[in-house]
Design a protein around this motif. Structure first.
Motif: not given
Length: 566
Positions: A447-462, A522-524, A555-557
């Motif tokens: 997942f190079p475009g989402d590496f070390n992403a957060n679990n609360s939402g997308n577009d959270s690379f690094d 995520a929220e949707a 737990e998030v979703s």
């Protein structure tokens, strides 16, 4: 970490596409300046073909985002019911899993403050924290068949995890005993382990005669310096050993006589003799040298890049979950089929697998976290301190304010939270294997475009590179076709990594599944599964469809997902 302070495309991916050294580092000697460990073995392929397929076949959607609506799970094969802790509801949801492709909620257990759930032979146990959390908690028992409450018993403060012993005679409870603050008027209860003995004959009727014993750490009061010298972290302001040690998660030996309990914030595990409910040992886990090849990490969320490399920092393993498993003994009396020391019995030896999540203390009047760019580094130890403090290097990395310092207050060693890894220990707590930087390298490649992403939402690379990376949290061991596997949930980027434990001293990558949709909202509720927390393995002989299953609560979703293993 306390559980509550904690439809998508499915990617089934090969962990073996990345090389993994077969003999990675053991921890440094505790209590002294960390010494370089042995160099990792030469990289070897993690496996040619995919060992295991984890196919998503079913999902229950609570419809609640970001409120811990699905945390810990437990399975009852007799009723084909799955019990799922829902912190937001103050209850345990009961799902009918007779058709694992279509999980359906059929009831709930009223359990305000629920943190954990376990099931054995029709008896359900739920760990419940009190309000306030510093008061003694309870374990509530229910009958799985009709969900009728049976009895409630008092345990220690903040019961965070519990499990039945394999023989079903006892329930072992990790009472974390977190403080409400470190201010002058704060309360810091003792961390303890409760051992609940279940009477024969009344386990699903009245539980008359149930007994609760407490294993505590008072024998170590006055020995705090001794513990620190050994490498156990005792650092809560003004706290005694009994108050500072915080039990987190429990694994039990196959003979039901020994429990191993993680002490996450203390970077240690403790050993409990269950028949006597007595703590027999506290074992420090040592430090992981991230300056050695194979132990790299991505340390910055401000470099806009994947940069897994060696840095002069020491990782505190700080495991959350722990699971026990047996493997053939390699020598000694146990190798002859005789009982031996350290968990060797009948020709097999017990091992522990830990998920090195990491956790910091942040309570009133005390916050353990600090960034490297806010520290003064010793120029003798860090001659390139100015370069290291750059935000694109180590400046943004979150470390412990308790990191060692010289007489002038300058930091001489940087202690970072969590090992970003999975480790195997022998039954005496000695580390025999660690996955090094495999988890970050695996997710970076896949997942190079989402590496070390957060679990609360997308577009959270690094965004998690500066703080514990992928955060391995939950772990469970299951046997498929005679092979033991560890299934490890990655709390932040998501998904489950699988390791073949055939050789406990050299586990092998066996698979990875991630049912998160990085293009969704995520929220949707369109981003799939976020924030894996609890994992339950269902062996084929107990499975409703006759095939081994893995159940993961997110737990998030707020989703509970069923994977079929093949």
């Amino acid at each position: 970490m306390t559980r509550r302070t904690r439809r998508a495309r499915t990617a089934v991916l090969l962990a073996g596409t990345l090389a993994l050294g077969a003999g990675l580092l053991a921890p440094s000697a505790a209590g002294a300046a960390p010494k370089p460990g042995p160099k990792p073995a030469p990289e070897v392929p993690g496996g040619g073909d995919l060992d295991l397929d984890l196919n998503l076949i079913g999902r229950y959607v609570s419809g609640v985002y970001g409120e811990s609506a699905a945390e810990i799970t437990a399975w009852d094969p007799d009723t084909a019911r799955l019990f799922v802790v829902s912190a937001v509801a103050g209850a345990v949801d009961v799902l009918d899993l007779s058709d694992p492709t279509d999980p359906r909620k059929v009831g709930e257990l009223d359990a305000p403050g629920a943190n954990s759930v376990a099931v054995h032979d029709g008896l359900v146990a739920v760990a419940r924290e009190a309000s306030p959390k510093t008061d003694p908690g309870t374990v509530a028992f229910f009958r799985a068949s009709d969900l009728r409450p049976i009895r409630e018993v008092r345990v220690g403060a903040l019961p965070d995890a519990l499990t039945f012993t394999p023989d079903g005679r006892r329930v072992v409870v990790a009472n974390e005993g977190e403080p409400d603050s470190y201010c002058a008027d704060g309360t810091d209860p003792e961390g303890t382990i409760s051992v609940i003995t279940i009477p024969n004959g009344t386990r699903t009727t009245t539980l008359n005669g149930v007994r609760v014993a407490t294993a505590d750490f008072r024998a170590w009061n006055g020995r705090e310096d001794e513990l620190r010298a050994a490498g156990v972290r005792i650092f809560g302001p003004g706290a005694s050993a009994a108050r500072d040690l915080e039990p987190e998660y429990v694994a039990v030996s196959g003979d039901s006589k020994t429990a191993w309990v993680t002490l996450q914030e203390n970077n240690a595990i403790t050993v409990v003799h269950l028949p006597s409910a007595r703590v027999t040992d506290i074992v420090p886990l040592g430090l992981k040298d991230h300056s050695l090849p194979g132990n790299g990490l991505d340390a910055s969320d401000r470099d806009n890049a994947i940069n897994i490399t060696e840095w002069p920092v020491m990782g505190m393993y700080q495991p959350d979950s722990i699971a026990a498993f047996a493997a053939p003994a390699t020598g000694g009396e146990a190798g002859k089929g005789k009982p031996g020391k350290g968990g060797k019995r009948g020709g097999s030896e017990e091992f522990l697998v830990i998920a090195n999540e990491g956790d910091a203390r942040d309570w009133g009047c005390y916050n353990e976290e600090v960034r490297v760019n806010a520290l003064t580094l010793s120029p003798e130890v860090f001659p390139n301190a100015a370069e290291l403090r750059n935000n694109a290097n180590l400046g943004r990395l979150t470390v412990s304010v308790e990191s060692p310092r010289d007489e002038r207050g300058r930091v001489t060693e940087l202690h970072v939270f969590g090992g970003r890894s999975v480790s195997v220990l022998d039954s005496e707590g000695r580390m025999v294997w660690d996955s090094g930087d495999h988890l970050e390298r695996l997710t970076a490649e896949l997942f190079p475009g989402d590496f070390n992403a957060n679990n609360s939402g997308n577009d959270s690379f690094d965004t998690r590179s500066d703080n514990k990376g992928p955060e391995p949290e939950g772990v469970v061991v299951g046997t498929v076709d005679g092979t033991p596997y560890a299934f490890v949930g990655l709390e932040r980027i998501g998904g489950v990594v699988v390791y073949d434990l055939t050789d406990p001293r050299a586990p092998r990558p066996a698979g990875y599944v991630n049912s998160r949709d990085f293009s969704g909202d995520a929220e949707a509720g369109t981003a799939g599964d976020l924030g894996p927390e609890g994992l339950t393995f269902i062996p084929a002989e107990e499975s409703p469809n006759g095939r081994p299953l893995l159940v993961v609560a997110h737990e998030v979703s707020g989703t509970t997902t069923v994977y079929e293993i093949s």
